[in-house]
Design a protein around this motif. Structure first.
Motif, short mmCIF file in Angstrom:
data_model
loop_
_atom_site.label_atom_id
_atom_site.label_comp_id
_atom_site.label_asym_id
_atom_site.label_seq_id
_atom_site.Cartn_x
_atom_site.Cartn_y
_atom_site.Cartn_z
N SER A 1 3.86 -1.84 -1.13
CA SER A 1 2.46 -1.51 -1.38
C SER A 1 2.06 -0.25 -0.63
N LEU A 2 2.74 0.01 0.48
CA LEU A 2 2.43 1.24 1.22
C LEU A 2 2.97 2.45 0.48
N LEU A 3 4.23 2.36 0.03
CA LEU A 3 4.83 3.50 -0.65
C LEU A 3 4.14 3.77 -2.00
N SER B 1 -3.45 -6.18 9.08
CA SER B 1 -2.83 -7.37 8.52
C SER B 1 -3.29 -7.62 7.08
N MET B 2 -4.53 -7.28 6.78
CA MET B 2 -5.00 -7.52 5.41
C MET B 2 -4.81 -6.30 4.51
N SER B 3 -4.15 -5.29 5.02
CA SER B 3 -3.91 -4.06 4.26
C SER B 3 -5.20 -3.42 3.74
N LEU C 1 5.00 -7.87 8.37
CA LEU C 1 5.27 -7.77 9.80
C LEU C 1 3.97 -7.85 10.60
N GLY C 2 2.86 -7.48 9.94
CA GLY C 2 1.56 -7.55 10.61
C GLY C 2 1.26 -8.96 11.10
N ASN C 3 1.63 -9.96 10.33
CA ASN C 3 1.35 -11.35 10.73
C ASN C 3 2.36 -11.86 11.72
#
Ligand code: PHE
Length: 445
Positions: free
Chosen positions: A320-322, A224-226, A25-27
């Motif tokens: 990747s967040l969880l 955006s790039m985490s 969603l960042g992009n």
């Protein structure tokens, strides 16, 4: 077997999984709306510079820490760093992941709703009708259901483990999303608003340049790039020794930027064609794209496919967040993976409900003049991630064992050797100094 660490199988798998985290969603949701609010082209130029000189070096540094530590953020820091101070990066990362996923799930929930809306079709609806429809949705209790559903799906995938869940789903969906965006961008070239959009996106008006624009660009690039919170440390821990970290970082960054660009090119011509304000904020994409889909042949089908793919892009990032708090709980406290996932779901689920409610008209869930949702969004991207970036770069630049750093960056002198000095220069000086100057200037001017 509970805590056995997996690793990414193939080279394509690594890039696809890491890009799966970065591209989301960042992009497609955040980049257009932040670029829209910050003057378009000026923002984009600063954004590109920051990606190149700040975000990529931080990403490679995170990979290096993770690949050497072979553990979650906290465990990896403990492996590479002496002293408790560096563990703060781990706490910061776990905390940031929880906050980000809390508002991220809300937008991801919107995409689920739009999948269903697409089946019903937007045909015949103009911007006014779409806006009214959207406002009605946000002010109802429906978003809560979608948000929690999204989070539950994320939890299920995280439970199934690294290779099976993350890698497999990323490999198919990401290329499809890119194709779809490409098609939409080409279509946009023929919209009447294209000229104006082109000027907005590519003709910089330097009078619009402020410290705030630079800070927003920094926040956007990290988000955006985490990077800046240890996601890439966790992912780095799954990367095999033979992979070239610089290669993976550069490929992922390039794809990430290109996809954000494609999203911009797909969206802004429609923004200007349909008279939507570029500064509409977080609903920008959700008003613009349905406006396009309502006008074109097979719009209903395309809309359905697009929101399904957007949902997939969102879920690969959400995984990747969880994974950050889950890996932390399982490896640091020896909690079973299942229980850790449930704990994450409960805490993040509760926060995400508050974020959802904070977007309703007249909601009292306000922090410093922003809705709780916007506060989480800005606080994590513009403050927590850049602070994480400073910690990572200062650690890798000044405190990490030099041989270890060299071995990780270059695979024991086998790749990226010529770039090594430059990368170290960026990590040592450019990243921490630039971010610090920015923080100070932003508050002074
Ligand atoms: N980079 C993801 C996106 O663009 C969001 C994200 C941020 C994921 C931080 C992990 C860590 O959607």
């Amino acid at each position: 077997m509970e805590n056995k660490r997996g690793s990414f199988g193939s080279k394509f798998g690594v890039v696809a999984a890491v890009a799966g985290s970065a591209v989301g969603l960042g992009n497609i949701w955040r980049f257009p709306y932040i670029a829209g609010e910050n003057g378009g082209a000026v923002f984009i130029i600063v954004y590109l510079l920051i990606c190149l000189l700040i975000a990529i070096p931080v990403m490679i540094s995170e990979f290096a820490i993770g690949r050497h530590g072979r553990k979650n953020v906290m465990g990896s820091m403990r492996q590479v760093a002496k002293g408790k101070m560096w563990l703060s990066l781990g706490y910061l990362g776990v905390f940031a992941a929880v906050l980000i996923l809390s508002f991220y799930s809300v937008i991801a929930g919107w995409t689920l709703n739009f999948i269903v809306e697409s089946v019903k079709g937007f045909s015949g609806m103009d911007v006014t009708a779409l806006t009214a429809n959207f406002n009605g949705f946000v002010n109802s209790n429906e978003p809560i259901v979608w948000t929690l559903l999204f989070l539950a799906l994320t939890a299920v995938i995280v439970l199934c483990g690294v290779e099976k869940g993350i890698e497999r789903s990323s490999k198919i969906m990401m290329p499809m999303l890119v194709l779809m965006l490409l098609g939409m961008s080409i279509y946009s070239l023929f919209l009447p608003g294209f000229g104006e959009a082109f000027r907005f996106l590519f003709k910089p008006d330097f009078s619009k340049m402020t410290w705030d624009v630079v800070l927003q660009a920094l926040g956007q690039s990290f988000f955006s790039m985490s990077v800046g919170m240890g996601t890439m440390i966790t992912y780095g821990s799954y990367i095999k020794d033979k992979e070239n970290l610089y290669g993976v970082g550069a490929t992922v960054a390039l794809s990430d930027v290109l996809i954000a660009f494609l999203a911009g090119v797909a969206i802004f011509p429609a923004v200007f064609t349909f008279g939507i304000a570029p500064t509409s904020g977080s609903e920008l994409v959700f008003l613009t794209l349905p406006s396009v889909f309502s006008q074109i042949p097979a719009g209903q089908l395309l809309s359905f496919v697009f929101f399904v793919l957007l949902f997939f892009a969102a879920i690969t990032s959400a995984i990747s967040l969880l994974e950050v708090p889950v890996a932390y709980l399982t490896e640091e406290f020896n909690i079973k993976r299942k229980r850790a996932v449930v704990m994450g779901f409960v805490v993040i689920g509760a926060l995400s409900v508050f974020c959802t409610l904070s977007l309703q008209d007249g909601s009292s869930l306000v922090v410093g003049g922003d809705s709780l949702f916007d506060f989480f969004d800005k606080f994590t991207s513009n403050i927590m991630l850049p602070v994480g970036g400073i910690l990572v770069s200062v650690f890798v630049g000044w405190f990490m064992d030099k041989k270890l750093r060299y071995d990780q960056f270059t695979n024991q002198g086998q790749c990226a050797v010529k770039l090594y000095k430059f990368l170290v220069f960026l990590v040592k000086f450019v990243v921490p100094v630039a971010i610090s100057i920015l923080f100070i200037s932003k508050n002074l001017f």
